[in-house]
Design a protein around this motif. Sequence first.
Motif, short mmCIF file in Angstrom:
data_model
loop_
_atom_site.label_atom_id
_atom_site.label_comp_id
_atom_site.label_asym_id
_atom_site.label_seq_id
_atom_site.Cartn_x
_atom_site.Cartn_y
_atom_site.Cartn_z
N VAL A 53 61.47 47.26 72.71
CA VAL A 53 62.02 48.61 72.60
C VAL A 53 63.53 48.50 72.48
O VAL A 53 64.16 47.79 73.28
CB VAL A 53 61.65 49.48 73.82
N GLU A 54 64.09 49.19 71.50
CA GLU A 54 65.54 49.27 71.36
C GLU A 54 65.92 50.72 71.12
O GLU A 54 65.16 51.48 70.54
CB GLU A 54 66.02 48.41 70.18
N LEU A 55 67.09 51.08 71.58
CA LEU A 55 67.64 52.40 71.33
C LEU A 55 68.71 52.27 70.26
O LEU A 55 69.59 51.43 70.37
CB LEU A 55 68.22 52.99 72.60
N CYS A 56 68.62 53.08 69.23
CA CYS A 56 69.56 53.04 68.11
C CYS A 56 70.14 54.43 67.88
O CYS A 56 69.62 55.42 68.38
CB CYS A 56 68.87 52.54 66.85
N PRO A 61 71.31 59.77 68.10
CA PRO A 61 71.74 58.86 69.17
C PRO A 61 70.64 58.67 70.21
O PRO A 61 70.02 59.63 70.65
CB PRO A 61 72.96 59.57 69.78
N GLY A 62 70.37 57.41 70.55
CA GLY A 62 69.35 57.12 71.56
C GLY A 62 67.93 57.09 71.02
O GLY A 62 66.98 57.09 71.81
N THR A 63 67.75 57.03 69.70
CA THR A 63 66.40 57.02 69.14
C THR A 63 65.66 55.75 69.58
O THR A 63 66.19 54.65 69.51
CB THR A 63 66.43 57.10 67.61
N ILE A 64 64.43 55.93 70.04
CA ILE A 64 63.59 54.84 70.51
C ILE A 64 62.92 54.18 69.30
O ILE A 64 62.16 54.83 68.58
CB ILE A 64 62.53 55.34 71.50
N TRP A 65 63.21 52.90 69.09
CA TRP A 65 62.58 52.10 68.05
C TRP A 65 61.73 51.03 68.72
O TRP A 65 62.11 50.46 69.73
CB TRP A 65 63.64 51.44 67.15
N VAL A 66 60.54 50.77 68.15
CA VAL A 66 59.56 49.89 68.76
C VAL A 66 59.12 48.82 67.76
O VAL A 66 58.92 49.13 66.58
CB VAL A 66 58.32 50.71 69.20
N ARG A 67 58.99 47.61 68.25
CA ARG A 67 58.35 46.55 67.47
C ARG A 67 57.19 46.06 68.32
O ARG A 67 57.38 45.64 69.46
CB ARG A 67 59.33 45.42 67.17
N SER A 68 55.99 46.15 67.76
CA SER A 68 54.78 45.87 68.53
C SER A 68 53.65 45.49 67.58
O SER A 68 53.59 45.99 66.46
CB SER A 68 54.40 47.14 69.31
N PRO A 69 52.73 44.65 68.04
CA PRO A 69 51.57 44.34 67.19
C PRO A 69 50.59 45.50 67.08
O PRO A 69 49.65 45.43 66.31
CB PRO A 69 50.94 43.13 67.90
N TRP A 70 50.82 46.57 67.83
CA TRP A 70 49.84 47.66 67.88
C TRP A 70 50.27 48.94 67.17
O TRP A 70 49.61 49.95 67.29
CB TRP A 70 49.48 47.97 69.34
N VAL A 71 51.41 48.92 66.46
CA VAL A 71 51.81 50.14 65.75
C VAL A 71 50.91 50.36 64.54
O VAL A 71 50.31 49.42 64.01
CB VAL A 71 53.30 50.11 65.33
N CYS A 72 50.82 51.61 64.11
CA CYS A 72 49.94 51.93 62.98
C CYS A 72 50.55 51.44 61.67
O CYS A 72 51.75 51.18 61.58
CB CYS A 72 49.66 53.43 62.93
N ASP A 73 49.72 51.35 60.67
CA ASP A 73 50.17 50.93 59.34
C ASP A 73 50.79 52.07 58.55
O ASP A 73 51.48 51.85 57.57
CB ASP A 73 49.00 50.35 58.54
N GLY A 74 50.49 53.29 58.94
CA GLY A 74 50.99 54.47 58.22
C GLY A 74 49.99 55.59 58.32
O GLY A 74 49.09 55.56 59.16
#
Length: 129
Positions: A53-56, A61-74
Amino acid sequence: MTRENSAALPARMVDEATQRGLTLSHYYGAAELSFVAAGTPGSGLRPFQDVEVELCDAPHPGTIWVRSPWVCDGYEGTPGALQRDGGWVTVGDVGRFEAGVLHVLGRPDAVTTAGATVQLADVDAALRP
């Protein structure tokens, strides 16, 4: 008010559950992101294993961005809130980190009602005519 508090049980119910030996948990996630972070009352939300999890500052400001093997494809059909940047995804929620604990503040351009996220621009467009 943070999202983790807005959906929380009243303190009296948490106390009663604890006195009966129950362990309560809460989590942050979205249909598109799957489970992102979890915690127990008083411990705050911490990312699940294998979830970054990173905030960008984009798009807010402060948007939560996620990198995970479980996110959807679209999406199939109507596009939704999901945005991609390389292996990172967001649905536009904003938050802050304090001592490794994620505090989710919600979406600047949306409200959640009855478990559904409603885009304010859609409401505005429907009411304008």
